[in-house]
Design a protein around this motif. Structure first.
Motif, PDB file in Angstrom:
ATOM      1  N   ILE A  85     -12.877 -44.531 -17.716  1.00  0.00           N
ATOM      2  CA  ILE A  85     -12.658 -43.136 -17.312  1.00  0.00           C
ATOM      3  C   ILE A  85     -11.213 -43.046 -16.815  1.00  0.00           C
ATOM      4  O   ILE A  85     -10.801 -43.844 -15.972  1.00  0.00           O
ATOM      5  N   LYS A  86     -10.478 -42.074 -17.326  1.00  0.00           N
ATOM      6  CA  LYS A  86      -9.052 -42.009 -16.976  1.00  0.00           C
ATOM      7  C   LYS A  86      -8.885 -41.213 -15.680  1.00  0.00           C
ATOM      8  O   LYS A  86      -8.503 -40.049 -15.681  1.00  0.00           O
ATOM      9  N   THR A  87      -9.223 -41.874 -14.558  1.00  0.00           N
ATOM     10  CA  THR A  87      -9.158 -41.182 -13.273  1.00  0.00           C
ATOM     11  C   THR A  87      -7.757 -41.305 -12.668  1.00  0.00           C
ATOM     12  O   THR A  87      -6.957 -42.153 -13.074  1.00  0.00           O
ATOM     13  N   ILE A 105      -5.655 -44.098 -26.610  1.00  0.00           N
ATOM     14  CA  ILE A 105      -5.527 -43.243 -27.785  1.00  0.00           C
ATOM     15  C   ILE A 105      -4.513 -43.867 -28.751  1.00  0.00           C
ATOM     16  O   ILE A 105      -4.690 -43.850 -29.967  1.00  0.00           O
ATOM     17  N   THR A 106      -3.475 -44.465 -28.186  1.00  0.00           N
ATOM     18  CA  THR A 106      -2.484 -45.151 -29.021  1.00  0.00           C
ATOM     19  C   THR A 106      -3.111 -46.385 -29.664  1.00  0.00           C
ATOM     20  O   THR A 106      -2.846 -46.686 -30.835  1.00  0.00           O
ATOM     21  N   ARG A 107      -3.970 -47.078 -28.908  1.00  0.00           N
ATOM     22  CA  ARG A 107      -4.687 -48.248 -29.433  1.00  0.00           C
ATOM     23  C   ARG A 107      -5.464 -47.867 -30.692  1.00  0.00           C
ATOM     24  O   ARG A 107      -5.386 -48.544 -31.720  1.00  0.00           O
ATOM     25  N   THR A 135      -7.660 -58.204 -19.373  1.00  0.00           N
ATOM     26  CA  THR A 135      -8.284 -56.899 -19.629  1.00  0.00           C
ATOM     27  C   THR A 135      -7.268 -55.984 -20.302  1.00  0.00           C
ATOM     28  O   THR A 135      -7.385 -55.656 -21.478  1.00  0.00           O
ATOM     29  N   GLU A 136      -6.226 -55.594 -19.551  1.00  0.00           N
ATOM     30  CA  GLU A 136      -5.193 -54.707 -20.117  1.00  0.00           C
ATOM     31  C   GLU A 136      -3.980 -54.723 -19.190  1.00  0.00           C
ATOM     32  O   GLU A 136      -3.993 -55.371 -18.138  1.00  0.00           O
ATOM     33  N   GLY A 137      -2.924 -53.999 -19.583  1.00  0.00           N
ATOM     34  CA  GLY A 137      -1.753 -53.867 -18.735  1.00  0.00           C
ATOM     35  C   GLY A 137      -1.999 -52.805 -17.676  1.00  0.00           C
ATOM     36  O   GLY A 137      -3.017 -52.108 -17.697  1.00  0.00           O
TER      37      GLY A 137
HETATM   38  N1  PMP Z   1      -4.848 -48.736 -20.189  1.00  0.00           N
HETATM   39  C1  PMP Z   1      -4.512 -48.148 -19.035  1.00  0.00           C
HETATM   40  C2  PMP Z   1      -5.031 -48.730 -17.757  1.00  0.00           C
HETATM   41  C3  PMP Z   1      -3.695 -47.005 -19.028  1.00  0.00           C
HETATM   42  O1  PMP Z   1      -3.371 -46.409 -17.859  1.00  0.00           O
HETATM   43  C4  PMP Z   1      -3.198 -46.509 -20.258  1.00  0.00           C
HETATM   44  C5  PMP Z   1      -2.264 -45.328 -20.312  1.00  0.00           C
HETATM   45  N2  PMP Z   1      -2.647 -44.265 -19.568  1.00  0.00           N
HETATM   46  C6  PMP Z   1      -3.567 -47.154 -21.447  1.00  0.00           C
HETATM   47  C7  PMP Z   1      -4.406 -48.275 -21.372  1.00  0.00           C
HETATM   48  C8  PMP Z   1      -3.081 -46.676 -22.783  1.00  0.00           C
HETATM   49  O2  PMP Z   1      -3.745 -45.492 -23.178  1.00  0.00           O
HETATM   50  P1  PMP Z   1      -3.041 -44.427 -24.116  1.00  0.00           P
HETATM   51  O3  PMP Z   1      -2.654 -45.163 -25.372  1.00  0.00           O
HETATM   52  O4  PMP Z   1      -4.082 -43.408 -24.372  1.00  0.00           O
HETATM   53  O5  PMP Z   1      -1.852 -43.923 -23.369  1.00  0.00           O
END
Ligand code: PMP
Length: 286
Positions: free
Chosen positions: A149-151, A209-211, A181-183
């Motif tokens: 969830i993009k909080t 979304i870019t992924r 996990t991720e950056g």
């Molecule tokens: N992971 C996290 C934790 C992020 O904050 C973001 C960017 N908001 C992404 C991945 C990349 O997502 P997007 O490609 O949709 O910007």
């Protein structure tokens, strides 16, 4: 700066753009956001960002205050009013202002707070870092369990960015159970023997979304993609690494915890994917 900021239906000079101290986003980080890049005055990957906004709002049971057409119109108005050529549009929706502080959600008819603002980044797609690559350090991932969830609760990613800076790096990759996990604000990838490896989608990471776009383009270009987690050691012995995000697009990673990857320069897969992503998403921009 004298930007025009959108607040609940009004386009205001930024010094007049205000929300309540009782806003749930301020008191409880009870809100979600999206970031859409703008290149040449056009929105990149916009339908994907709107779809994820809906998903984040649904997960928190916040009503979506606008239709997709309205969101598009507001974004376009923000581009126009801010003369935005290259940069980002931030869109934030919170559960609103219930008029007091309470852990329980306010009544469902409490209007959400909607804020949009722009950041101008001339030459966003010609970043110098794309030519040199970035350095990352690894840190433990101690975020909550719904990272999909993009909080707006971005405190730990923000701390992670500072830990990276203090260590002389550009960003941090987070690690849980020995797996990346991720950056802090991007998805993480490695490349080994031509194969692109990135963690699969779950509640452990944000569904970038870019992924989604980059993996689609990679498969269309007959590149092999494997969605699975990888360890820091595997990443350090990879041929290449990179990250993706709406504002960085595809950015090569050349060093992990002080260990250079390959020749310490951006690799061919990351470089090619950046070109393809920028070409294709510019063509599809609206
Ligand atoms: N992971 C996290 C934790 C992020 O904050 C973001 C960017 N908001 C992404 C991945 C990349 O997502 P997007 O490609 O949709 O910007």
């Amino acid at each position: 700066m004298n930007r025009t900021v959108y607040v609940n239906g009004d386009y205001l000079p930024e010094d007049q753009a205000k929300v309540s101290v009782f806003d749930r986003a301020f008191l409880m980080a009870d809100g979600v956001y999206e970031v859409t890049s703008v290149l040449g005055g056009k929105l990149i990957d916009f339908p994907g960002h709107l779809a994820r906004l809906q998903r984040s709002l649904d997960a928190l049971e916040i009503g979506n205050p606008h239709s997709d057409d309205d969101w598009l119109a507001i974004h376009r108005e923000m581009v126009a009013r801010n003369d935005l050529e290259d940069g980002m549009i931030y869109l934030q929706v919170s559960r609103g202002n219930p008029g007091d502080r309470d852990f329980a959600y306010p009544p469902a008819d409490t209007p959400p707070t909607v804020v949009l603002f722009t950041q101008s980044k001339p030459g966003l797609a010609d970043s110098a870092q794309a030519k040199t690559g970035m350095k990352v350090v690894t840190i433990p991932d101690i975020r909550w369990g719904r990272r999909d969830i993009k909080t707006v609760q971005l405190l730990y990613p923000s701390m992670g960015k500072m830990m990276a800076k203090k260590a002389g790096a550009d960003d941090a990759w987070m690690v849980e159970d020995e797996l990346v996990t991720e950056g802090t604000s991007n998805n993480a990838y490695i490349v080994k023997g031509g194969k692109i490896i990135t963690r699969g989608l779950s509640t452990d990471i944000l569904h970038g979304i870019t992924r989604a776009a980059v993996l689609r383009f990679a498969r269309e270009a007959q590149m092999e993609v494997e969605e699975r987690p990888f360890t820091v050691e595997e990443a350090q012995s990879a041929d290449e690494a990179f990250i993706t995000s709406a504002s960085a697009f595809v950015m090569p990673v050349v060093e992990i915890d002080g260990r250079a990857l390959g020749e310490g320069k951006p690799g061919p897969v990351a470089t090619r994917l950046r070109e393809i992503y920028l070409d294709e998403s510019r063509k599809a921009a609206i």
